[in-house]
Design a protein around this motif. Structure first.
Motif, PDB file in Angstrom:
ATOM      1  N   LEU A  52       0.827  -1.205   0.000  1.00 43.32           N
ATOM      2  CA  LEU A  52       0.000   0.000   0.000  1.00 43.32           C
ATOM      3  C   LEU A  52       0.865   1.261   0.000  1.00 43.32           C
ATOM      4  O   LEU A  52       0.517   2.262  -0.643  1.00 43.32           O
ATOM      5  N   TRP A  53       1.999   1.213   0.703  1.00 42.71           N
ATOM      6  CA  TRP A  53       2.919   2.349   0.661  1.00 42.71           C
ATOM      7  C   TRP A  53       3.484   2.524  -0.754  1.00 42.71           C
ATOM      8  O   TRP A  53       3.683   3.642  -1.214  1.00 42.71           O
ATOM      9  N   ILE A  54       3.764   1.392  -1.413  1.00 40.85           N
ATOM     10  CA  ILE A  54       4.241   1.472  -2.802  1.00 40.85           C
ATOM     11  C   ILE A  54       3.179   2.112  -3.693  1.00 40.85           C
ATOM     12  O   ILE A  54       3.478   2.969  -4.537  1.00 40.85           O
ATOM     13  N   LEU A  55       1.916   1.720  -3.500  1.00 40.37           N
ATOM     14  CA  LEU A  55       0.821   2.302  -4.278  1.00 40.37           C
ATOM     15  C   LEU A  55       0.728   3.805  -4.036  1.00 40.37           C
ATOM     16  O   LEU A  55       0.563   4.589  -4.985  1.00 40.37           O
ATOM     17  N   ILE A  56       0.831   4.218  -2.778  1.00 38.98           N
ATOM     18  CA  ILE A  56       0.811   5.647  -2.456  1.00 38.98           C
ATOM     19  C   ILE A  56       1.986   6.355  -3.132  1.00 38.98           C
ATOM     20  O   ILE A  56       1.836   7.446  -3.689  1.00 38.98           O
ATOM     21  N   GLY A  57       3.160   5.701  -3.102  1.00 40.35           N
ATOM     22  CA  GLY A  57       4.338   6.286  -3.752  1.00 40.35           C
ATOM     23  C   GLY A  57       4.159   6.422  -5.252  1.00 40.35           C
ATOM     24  O   GLY A  57       4.561   7.434  -5.853  1.00 40.35           O
ATOM     25  N   ILE A  58       3.554   5.416  -5.877  1.00 42.19           N
ATOM     26  CA  ILE A  58       3.315   5.472  -7.324  1.00 42.19           C
ATOM     27  C   ILE A  58       2.362   6.613  -7.655  1.00 42.19           C
ATOM     28  O   ILE A  58       2.584   7.392  -8.597  1.00 42.19           O
ATOM     29  N   LEU A  59       1.284   6.730  -6.893  1.00 43.48           N
ATOM     30  CA  LEU A  59       0.298   7.785  -7.143  1.00 43.48           C
ATOM     31  C   LEU A  59       0.903   9.172  -6.931  1.00 43.48           C
ATOM     32  O   LEU A  59       0.646  10.101  -7.704  1.00 43.48           O
ATOM     33  N   MET A  60       1.722   9.319  -5.867  1.00 47.47           N
ATOM     34  CA  MET A  60       2.333  10.623  -5.622  1.00 47.47           C
ATOM     35  C   MET A  60       3.329  10.964  -6.728  1.00 47.47           C
ATOM     36  O   MET A  60       3.390  12.110  -7.192  1.00 47.47           O
ATOM     37  N   THR A  61       4.098   9.972  -7.165  1.00 47.43           N
ATOM     38  CA  THR A  61       5.037  10.210  -8.259  1.00 47.43           C
ATOM     39  C   THR A  61       4.297  10.589  -9.532  1.00 47.43           C
ATOM     40  O   THR A  61       4.689  11.533 -10.243  1.00 47.43           O
ATOM     41  N   ALA A  62       3.206   9.865  -9.837  1.00 50.69           N
ATOM     42  CA  ALA A  62       2.417  10.169 -11.031  1.00 50.69           C
ATOM     43  C   ALA A  62       1.830  11.575 -10.953  1.00 50.69           C
ATOM     44  O   ALA A  62       1.792  12.306 -11.959  1.00 50.69           O
ATOM     45  N   TYR A  63       1.389  11.979  -9.770  1.00 45.96           N
ATOM     46  CA  TYR A  63       0.851  13.323  -9.620  1.00 45.96           C
ATOM     47  C   TYR A  63       1.934  14.372  -9.863  1.00 45.96           C
ATOM     48  O   TYR A  63       1.712  15.366 -10.571  1.00 45.96           O
ATOM     49  N   LEU A  64       3.101  14.159  -9.279  1.00 45.45           N
ATOM     50  CA  LEU A  64       4.178  15.141  -9.418  1.00 45.45           C
ATOM     51  C   LEU A  64       4.655  15.263 -10.861  1.00 45.45           C
ATOM     52  O   LEU A  64       5.096  16.338 -11.295  1.00 45.45           O
ATOM     53  N   PHE A  65       4.581  14.165 -11.621  1.00 46.56           N
ATOM     54  CA  PHE A  65       4.949  14.221 -13.036  1.00 46.56           C
ATOM     55  C   PHE A  65       3.795  14.731 -13.910  1.00 46.56           C
ATOM     56  O   PHE A  65       3.948  14.884 -15.121  1.00 46.56           O
ATOM     57  N   GLY A  66       2.643  14.995 -13.271  1.00 44.89           N
ATOM     58  CA  GLY A  66       1.520  15.555 -14.000  1.00 44.89           C
ATOM     59  C   GLY A  66       0.652  14.543 -14.713  1.00 44.89           C
ATOM     60  O   GLY A  66      -0.177  14.906 -15.561  1.00 44.89           O
ATOM     61  N   TRP A  67       0.777  13.271 -14.383  1.00 46.18           N
ATOM     62  CA  TRP A  67       0.011  12.227 -15.068  1.00 46.18           C
ATOM     63  C   TRP A  67      -1.390  12.070 -14.483  1.00 46.18           C
ATOM     64  O   TRP A  67      -2.274  11.547 -15.147  1.00 46.18           O
ATOM     65  N   ILE A  68      -1.582  12.424 -13.230  1.00 44.92           N
ATOM     66  CA  ILE A  68      -2.916  12.444 -12.631  1.00 44.92           C
ATOM     67  C   ILE A  68      -3.137  13.803 -11.997  1.00 44.92           C
ATOM     68  O   ILE A  68      -2.178  14.508 -11.643  1.00 44.92           O
ATOM     69  N   ARG A  69      -4.398  14.205 -11.846  1.00 43.28           N
ATOM     70  CA  ARG A  69      -4.701  15.538 -11.347  1.00 43.28           C
ATOM     71  C   ARG A  69      -5.807  15.472 -10.294  1.00 43.28           C
ATOM     72  O   ARG A  69      -6.563  14.497 -10.224  1.00 43.28           O
ATOM     73  N   PHE A  70      -5.882  16.529  -9.480  1.00 46.14           N
ATOM     74  CA  PHE A  70      -6.873  16.626  -8.421  1.00 46.14           C
ATOM     75  C   PHE A  70      -7.652  17.926  -8.580  1.00 46.14           C
ATOM     76  O   PHE A  70      -7.225  18.834  -9.310  1.00 46.14           O
ATOM     77  N   PRO A  71      -8.811  18.041  -7.874  1.00 44.92           N
ATOM     78  CA  PRO A  71      -9.537  19.315  -7.895  1.00 44.92           C
ATOM     79  C   PRO A  71      -8.622  20.463  -7.458  1.00 44.92           C
ATOM     80  O   PRO A  71      -7.706  20.275  -6.657  1.00 44.92           O
ATOM     81  N   HIS A  72      -8.872  21.634  -7.992  1.00 40.78           N
ATOM     82  CA  HIS A  72      -8.125  22.860  -7.677  1.00 40.78           C
ATOM     83  C   HIS A  72      -6.773  22.919  -8.368  1.00 40.78           C
ATOM     84  O   HIS A  72      -6.042  23.897  -8.189  1.00 40.78           O
ATOM     85  N   ASP A  73      -6.371  21.858  -9.123  1.00 43.33           N
ATOM     86  CA  ASP A  73      -5.118  21.943  -9.873  1.00 43.33           C
ATOM     87  C   ASP A  73      -5.274  22.966 -10.992  1.00 43.33           C
ATOM     88  O   ASP A  73      -6.316  23.023 -11.667  1.00 43.33           O
ATOM     89  N   GLY A  74      -4.227  23.756 -11.199  1.00 42.59           N
ATOM     90  CA  GLY A  74      -4.249  24.748 -12.263  1.00 42.59           C
ATOM     91  C   GLY A  74      -3.903  24.128 -13.607  1.00 42.59           C
ATOM     92  O   GLY A  74      -3.822  22.897 -13.751  1.00 42.59           O
ATOM     93  N   PRO A  75      -3.666  24.951 -14.621  1.00 40.87           N
ATOM     94  CA  PRO A  75      -3.299  24.450 -15.947  1.00 40.87           C
ATOM     95  C   PRO A  75      -1.990  23.665 -15.894  1.00 40.87           C
ATOM     96  O   PRO A  75      -1.120  23.918 -15.059  1.00 40.87           O
TER      97      PRO A  75
END
Length: 654
Positions: A433-456
């Motif tokens: 589960l920590w690995i999954l969290i790490g993958i999601l955080m890495t994907a977010y930082l690289f801009g592959w996934i987005r969340f509400p309130h994210d800008g352009p």
């Protein structure tokens, strides 16, 4: 170390000392004087055996324990008038605790005035907790029932049956040389988390909070208000410094309730680390914090609070007005600071030591970090021009914090799972589960996934790129650890232990060692083999226990000694698994206090307290089957100290 010494002195009433000391060195009586029909003056008188000391309510903190009075049914049957007054006391410097203690010798008189609220009340009860010391210290825990009609005081003691007496007697060891138990130099015991570390963590949390959209935009606005609104620059700077001081004060005051809890029961906060339902509660709270940071909703305090504080700051003016401005900042910024403060509380609860004091230190560090920019920018207002503009980077900070909150939430769920033996969150699943969290955080930082309130979308570079690469590296490290390619010593204490695995293992003991989970079978093995015993008082949710096992016990020399030269008895004091009804009983301490033994943890925690006078974990004791201690007890320490301690025990055994 002082806390550990205090715990030892408090609980050191053991089998073998009864022949040397009077079992009840203090006796109680009372006098009642009627001041009016419903007003009384009660004197509670303690008569002490020669050379014994009873400690004042006001003795210095960090030394011997003060006497405490709990007036039962106060506020309904009667009310107390003023504090409980004391007779004359003595003072002396205690070299062990390095404080000046206040105590009574011979006799102590405590006077309390009361006013009866219910005319039908004819007696009242006072619960006493106190400590008396001579060469050793003995705790007293009794109920004093006082008649308002002039009757005698009665000390109520709970009687236990013969079966419980026999089972309690079997839990006590006949230790021959108990005087060496704590005779080490004191330098071998090291705490895992010192006050400066706690302060640093709190300060780091405050710095992170500064980068959030709830706080960062307020820096230039507030500093400009102080510098431009003042009659001169020096006055503006002094007001900004005062504003910063009030911010620190407010966050320090938030920890005061925990000191009140701690004064009621010194272990109430430490129980967070082992209580199943509290851990589940923290798990849910941290999940809520995480999704708040992800932008799905906001945690805010009532807006009316902020409006009232803001209104007060503008109306009052002066120093009080600045204080209300600081309160307004704390309220307005809660949606960002609240989850970070929750993380600070959670981390402090998982740490060893005095939780309430550690939390205060952490809160002061947090407040200092928040206050720092207001003071600095007020002193050097030109620096305001160098501040980066508010923008999407602050949303990124919040989302990253959300992922970290999720990771910490799993630790609380793991604690509950370990203590309750549910088997839901084994080591591999936790790391996965920590690995999954790490993958999601890495994907977010690289801009592959987005969340509400994210800008352009923007090009990934700078600090965000560095953070993304660090997240990727850590995730790979976790994956290699899950595949057993590398060990995960950097995370010692956070994932469940190695033997708590989905894969069947030959041993359910740390590092695959042979260990016994009850002292009777381990004692029998030691007697048959002629080997010395190592008592390992540990806990399922004990972070420092895991660090010792994974960083110290794993050393080849230490491991070899534990495996071949000692009989290891690991007793889990936080195990909430219920004992069979036939094994449940009442344990009566020499002080008269009775404890119900219903779980495995109850049994081994009481075994540790009654025999070795300690309530902390990890706690290690070396002894032989004749009842001889082979070395002073030791706790959390480094590999070299621990290895030398094991070798000294073997030398003394041979």
């Amino acid at each position: 170390m002082k806390k550990q010494l205090c715990s030892l002195l408090v609980f050191l009433s053991f089998l073998g000392l009864q022949a040397q000391f009077n079992e009840n060195p203090v006796s109680w009586r009372h006098e009642v004087k009627a001041l009016s029909e419903d007003s009384f003056e009660i004197k509670m008188i303690a008569d002490l055996e020669p050379e014994w000391h009873l400690y004042s309510q006001h003795t210095a903190e960090g030394g011997s324990l003060p006497i405490e009075f709990t007036y039962v049914n106060v506020g309904t049957d009667y009310e107390t008038v003023g504090p409980t007054e004391e007779s004359a006391t003595e003072k002396a410097y205690n070299e062990v605790f390095e404080v000046e203690e206040t105590f009574f010798s011979g006799q102590a008189i405590f006077t309390q005035k009361i006013k009866r609220l219910d005319p039908k009340v004819r007696q009242l009860s006072v619960e006493l907790f106190y400590q008396v010391c001579k060469e050793v210290c003995i705790p007293g825990d009794a109920v004093l029932t006082i008649s308002l009609d002039g009757g005698k005081a009665i000390v109520e003691e709970k009687n236990i049956d013969d079966r419980s007496k026999a089972m309690a007697a079997a839990l006590k060891l006949d230790i021959k040389n108990k005087e060496i138990l704590n005779s080490g130099d004191g330098e071998s015991v090291k705490t895992a988390t010192g006050p400066w570390t706690i302060f640093g963590l709190g300060f780091l949390g405050g710095l992170i909070a500064l980068l959030t959209p709830c706080v960062f935009p307020m820096i230039p606005l507030t500093v400009s208000f102080f510098t431009k609104g003042a009659q001169n620059r020096s006055k503006g700077i002094s007001r900004a410094f005062l504003y910063g001081f009030f911010i620190v004060l407010i966050y320090a005051l938030l920890s005061l309730p925990f000191h009140l809890f701690d004064s009621v029961d010194s272990q109430i906060l430490n129980s967070i680390a082992t209580n199943i339902w509290l851990n589940l509660f923290f798990f849910l709270i941290f999940v809520v914090f995480a999704f708040s940071f992800f932008g799905y909703f906001e945690l805010t305090l009532p807006s009316s609070w902020a409006n009232k504080m803001d209104s007060a700051s503008s109306k009052v003016g002066g120093i009080l007005g600045i204080f209300f401005m600081a309160v307004t900042l704390a309220i307005v910024s809660f949606s960002c600071t609240g989850p970070i403060l929750g993380g600070l509380l959670g981390s402090t609860a998982l740490a060893e030591g005095d939780v309430a004091n550690n939390l205060s230190i952490g809160m002061i560090g947090f407040g200092a970090a928040l206050a720092l920019p207001f003071a600095l920018f007020a002193m050097f207002p030109a620096w305001l021009n160098s501040l980066p503009k508010s923008g999407g980077w602050m949303t990124t900070v919040k989302v990253v914090l959300g992922f970290l909150e999720l990771a910490l939430a799993l630790k609380f769920l793991s604690n509950a799972d370990l203590v309750a033996h549910w088997g839901l969150l084994k080591r591999e699943l936790f790391i996965g589960l920590w690995i999954l969290i790490g993958i999601l955080m890495t994907a977010y930082l690289f801009g592959w996934i987005r969340f509400p309130h994210d800008g352009p979308k923007k090009k990934i570079r700078g600090i965000r790129l560095f953070t993304a690469l660090a997240s990727l590296a850590f995730t790979i490290y976790l994956g290699l650890g899950l595949a057993k390619v590398v060990d995960l010593k950097l995370l010692s204490g956070f994932p469940p232990p190695d033997f708590y695995s989905v894969v069947e293992t030959e041993s359910d003991c740390p590092l695959g060692l042979d260990c016994y989970k009850d002292y009777q079978s381990g004692w029998a093995k030691a007697k048959a083999s002629g080997k010395p015993i190592m008592f390992d008082f540990t806990g399922w949710a004990c972070v420092n226990c895991r660090k010792m096992e994974e960083n110290v016990w794993s050393d080849p020399e230490v491991y070899e000694l534990l495996k071949n030269e000692y009989v290891l008895i690991s007793l889990y004091v936080d195990d909430r698994k219920a004992l069979p009804p036939s094994e449940q009983f009442e344990f009566k301490f020499d002080s008269g206090k009775v404890k119900s033994i219903k779980t495995i943890g109850d049994k081994w925690g009481t075994f540790q307290t009654a025999n070795f006078g300690s309530i902390s974990q990890p706690y290690y004791v070396l002894m032989d089957t004749e009842g001889q201690l082979l070395a002073p007890a030791i706790q959390y320490t480094d590999k070299d100290t621990y290895l030398a301690w094991l070798k000294a025990g073997l030398k003394n055994h041979n």
